[in-house]
Each structure stands twice: as C-alpha cells, then as structure tokens.
Design an enzyme around this catalytic site. Structure first.
Site, PDB file in Angstrom:
ATOM      1  N   HIS A 144      23.576   2.140  12.153  1.00 41.50           N
ATOM      2  CA  HIS A 144      25.043   2.673  12.174  1.00 41.50           C
ATOM      3  C   HIS A 144      25.602   2.197  13.568  1.00 41.50           C
ATOM      4  CE1 HIS A 144      24.178   5.775   9.308  1.00 41.50           C
ATOM      5  NE2 HIS A 144      23.082   5.747   9.623  1.00 41.50           N
ATOM      6  N   ASN A 146       0.635  -1.273  -0.137  1.00 46.37           N
ATOM      7  CA  ASN A 146       0.002  -0.013   0.158  1.00 46.37           C
ATOM      8  C   ASN A 146       0.903   1.202   0.021  1.00 46.37           C
ATOM      9  OD1 ASN A 146      -2.512   1.244   0.237  1.00 46.37           O
ATOM     10  ND2 ASN A 146      -3.275  -0.152   1.274  1.00 46.37           N
ATOM     11  N   ALA A 179      -0.740  -1.250   8.799  1.00 44.25           N
ATOM     12  CA  ALA A 179      -0.277   0.143   8.683  1.00 44.25           C
ATOM     13  C   ALA A 179       0.471   0.622   9.842  1.00 44.25           C
ATOM     14  CB  ALA A 179      -1.523   0.957   8.347  1.00 44.25           C
TER      15      ALA A 179
END
Length: 166
Positions: free
Chosen positions: A119, A89, A144
């Site tokens: 990192h 989506n 979502a």
C-alpha cells in the site's frame, strides 16, 4: 477493461488507485479466486483434479508434474506462472497481482507467503496499491513459514528457512 489490460498494467509496475476501474477489476478477480480456492480446499481432490483447478485459477495450463497439498490461498491467481516439477506444501498464501513466477524444480514449504503488493506510504493515499513481482528460479527450496516480499528474486539453489524474510 479486460484481464490482459489489467495484467499488463500490473506487470509494468504501475500503481492501482483505490476506487478506480482497475481496483474494481482486482476485487472481481479476488472473488473468482476465492470461489476456486474454496472448491480446492473444501474437500479431497485427486492430483489431476487439483491441476485442473489450478489451470482454472491461473488461466493457463499447469504441467502434469505440478503438485500442491491444500489448503492453498490466493487473492487473484491470474498472475502466477509455474514451471515443471513444482511442489507446494499446505497452508501457502500467494498474493500474485504483481506477478509470481516459479521455476522448474521448486519446493515451497508449509505456510509460505508470497506477497507482491504494498500500500502507498502516504496515509492519504493508503488505498493506492503498488505491485512488484516475485521470481523464484529453478531448483530453489523455500522452507516453511518464509515470507517473500514484493520485488524479490530468488535464483540461488538452496533454501530459505523458517523466519527468514526475503
């Protein structure tokens, strides 16, 4: 260095030191990915055109059952593998240098982030990057706004929901 050496290095989980030839390759691939995603996100494309852009982005064919609603963002593209019947989506961001494998029948909701890099923890080496893959198994639904961090594998059928971090 070529793309195959670059991907082999990352897929072995080896660090990329800031300023190295490998780091420059990462930057160059990011520029190419930004160009392709700008084209993808800049105006309407048919499903066939989207699949062609993703074929260029990943460097390998995507299945005719693959679908995405733009916008979509990635800072590499070359280390993503899609299965069949995958739907992504709008608003998703994939940081794929460490490798992203998406199985068959996967649904990925709005604004999902898949991040495969960290990192270095030492501030003196902060420009060193550590890759780790993300694997999403068959029939997984990533809801979502989910963020999946480096080194996570999701194989259980079902879904991750809003604000749940994997």
């Amino acid at each position: 260095m070529d793309i195959h050496d670059f991907l082999a290095h990352l897929n072995q989980g080896k660090a990329v030191e800031g300023g190295s030839e490998m780091h420059q390759m990462m930057h160059d691939l990011s520029q190419m990915a930004m160009k392709l995603t700008a084209e993808l996100n800049g105006h309407y494309h048919t499903p066939e055109e989207i699949r062609e852009l993703f074929t260029q982005l990943t460097g390998k064919p995507v299945d005719k059952t693959f679908a995405v609603f733009p916008p979509f963002y990635t800072d590499c593209g070359k280390n993503i593998t899609f299965g069949k019947n995958v739907f992504i989506n709008s608003g998703c961001r994939f940081q794929d240098q460490g490798g992203i494998t998406i199985g068959d029948g996967v649904l990925i909701g709005h604004n999902v982030v898949l991040a495969t890099l960290n990192h270095d923890i030492d501030p003196k080496k902060r420009s060193t990057i550590h890759p780790a893959p993300i694997v999403i198994g068959n029939n997984v639904w990533v809801g979502a706004n989910v963020t999946v961090v480096p080194g996570v594998a999701l194989f259980k059928q079902g879904f991750l929901y809003h604000n749940q971090q994997a």
